[in-house]
Design an enzyme around this catalytic site. Sequence first.
Site, PDB file in Angstrom:
ATOM      1  N   ARG A 110      43.128  31.785 -61.883  1.00 45.21           N
ATOM      2  CA  ARG A 110      42.105  32.005 -60.858  1.00 45.21           C
ATOM      3  C   ARG A 110      40.979  32.848 -61.419  1.00 45.21           C
ATOM      4  O   ARG A 110      41.219  33.896 -62.012  1.00 45.21           O
ATOM      5  CB  ARG A 110      42.729  32.803 -59.699  1.00 45.21           C
ATOM      6  CG  ARG A 110      42.955  32.017 -58.479  1.00 45.21           C
ATOM      7  CD  ARG A 110      43.545  32.768 -57.351  1.00 45.21           C
ATOM      8  NE  ARG A 110      43.521  34.210 -57.296  1.00 45.21           N
ATOM      9  CZ  ARG A 110      43.625  34.904 -56.173  1.00 45.21           C
ATOM     10  NH1 ARG A 110      43.718  34.272 -55.026  1.00 45.21           N
ATOM     11  NH2 ARG A 110      43.657  36.212 -56.177  1.00 45.21           N
ATOM     12  N   THR A 114      35.184  34.262 -58.319  1.00 46.90           N
ATOM     13  CA  THR A 114      35.075  33.178 -57.331  1.00 46.90           C
ATOM     14  C   THR A 114      36.413  32.869 -56.653  1.00 46.90           C
ATOM     15  O   THR A 114      36.438  32.233 -55.604  1.00 46.90           O
ATOM     16  CB  THR A 114      34.593  31.877 -58.000  1.00 46.90           C
ATOM     17  OG1 THR A 114      35.623  31.449 -58.914  1.00 46.90           O
ATOM     18  CG2 THR A 114      33.291  32.078 -58.766  1.00 46.90           C
ATOM     19  N   ASP A 206      50.069  41.278 -58.328  1.00 44.47           N
ATOM     20  CA  ASP A 206      49.841  40.122 -59.201  1.00 44.47           C
ATOM     21  C   ASP A 206      51.195  39.654 -59.751  1.00 44.47           C
ATOM     22  O   ASP A 206      51.817  40.336 -60.568  1.00 44.47           O
ATOM     23  CB  ASP A 206      48.895  40.517 -60.342  1.00 44.47           C
ATOM     24  CG  ASP A 206      48.502  39.314 -61.177  1.00 44.47           C
ATOM     25  OD1 ASP A 206      49.412  38.621 -61.688  1.00 44.47           O
ATOM     26  OD2 ASP A 206      47.294  39.043 -61.304  1.00 44.47           O
ATOM     27  N   ASP A 209      51.545  39.244 -63.659  1.00 44.51           N
ATOM     28  CA  ASP A 209      51.624  40.537 -64.351  1.00 44.51           C
ATOM     29  C   ASP A 209      52.965  41.206 -64.131  1.00 44.51           C
ATOM     30  O   ASP A 209      53.531  41.808 -65.045  1.00 44.51           O
ATOM     31  CB  ASP A 209      50.507  41.473 -63.856  1.00 44.51           C
ATOM     32  CG  ASP A 209      49.153  41.102 -64.458  1.00 44.51           C
ATOM     33  OD1 ASP A 209      49.123  40.345 -65.447  1.00 44.51           O
ATOM     34  OD2 ASP A 209      48.131  41.568 -63.927  1.00 44.51           O
TER      35      ASP A 209
END
Length: 215
Positions: A110, A114, A206, A209
């Site tokens: 991603r 945006t 995340d 991560d």
Amino acid sequence: MQEFEGHENVIILDHPLIQHKITRLRDKTTGTAEFRQLVNEIAMLMGYEALRDLELRDIDVETPIEKTVSPVLAGRKQAIVPILRAGLGMTDGILNLLPAAKVGHIGLYRDEETHKPHSYYCKLPAPINERTIIVTDPMLATGGSAIDAIRFIKERGGVKIKFMCIIAAPEGVKALTEAHPDVQIYIGHLDRQLNKDAYICPGLGDAGDRIFGTK
Ligand code: PRP
Ligand code: URA
């Protein structure tokens, strides 16, 4: 199991074991090793439910007592397709259930500004049109990554597609059901909303991560 706005293809798994493990995932003090193990365990528990429509065929078998007829899985035509990176964390959990499944990969990330997905890899096992395909990604946020991944699979002939995520935002579920109404969606927990950075709230941060120990 809960429903999402009356969509029969959206299944929210409210099993207590799944909910307990998701709470451990959310905790920011949960370390990489435990996080990775929990993701696989949740994927296996979700897979048990998501695969309940696999076809069976009867075979003859002889027990120590007598001959009988008993069912086995009808075909070996399943594919697990993780969306890289974080979807990889769910693969082994499902392979525990379906050791003979083939594994494809779709690489997407991603854009931080945006929030739109960019693709960098796609390799699927043939014949993809004959397989039950389980697409995995722990997070369904805006839905952009799942929508593109499933589009790539359909463009290559995939038909019977299931999408499995651990945490979903309502915005992502809505977008995915609109883009691919034929796909069965399995969700571990439906969270409240996205924040301005398109992260799921309360979420778990995340996923990539946390699985791979980056950042
Ligand atoms: C995360 C996650 C999904 C995607 C979800 O991946 O694993 O693939 O974001 O967001 P969306 O529904 O808004 O598309 P990310 O892009 O961070 O890549 P990574 O797994 O390589 O870290
Ligand atoms: N991707 C993640 O890993 N987490 C989110 O909350 C949203 C997208």
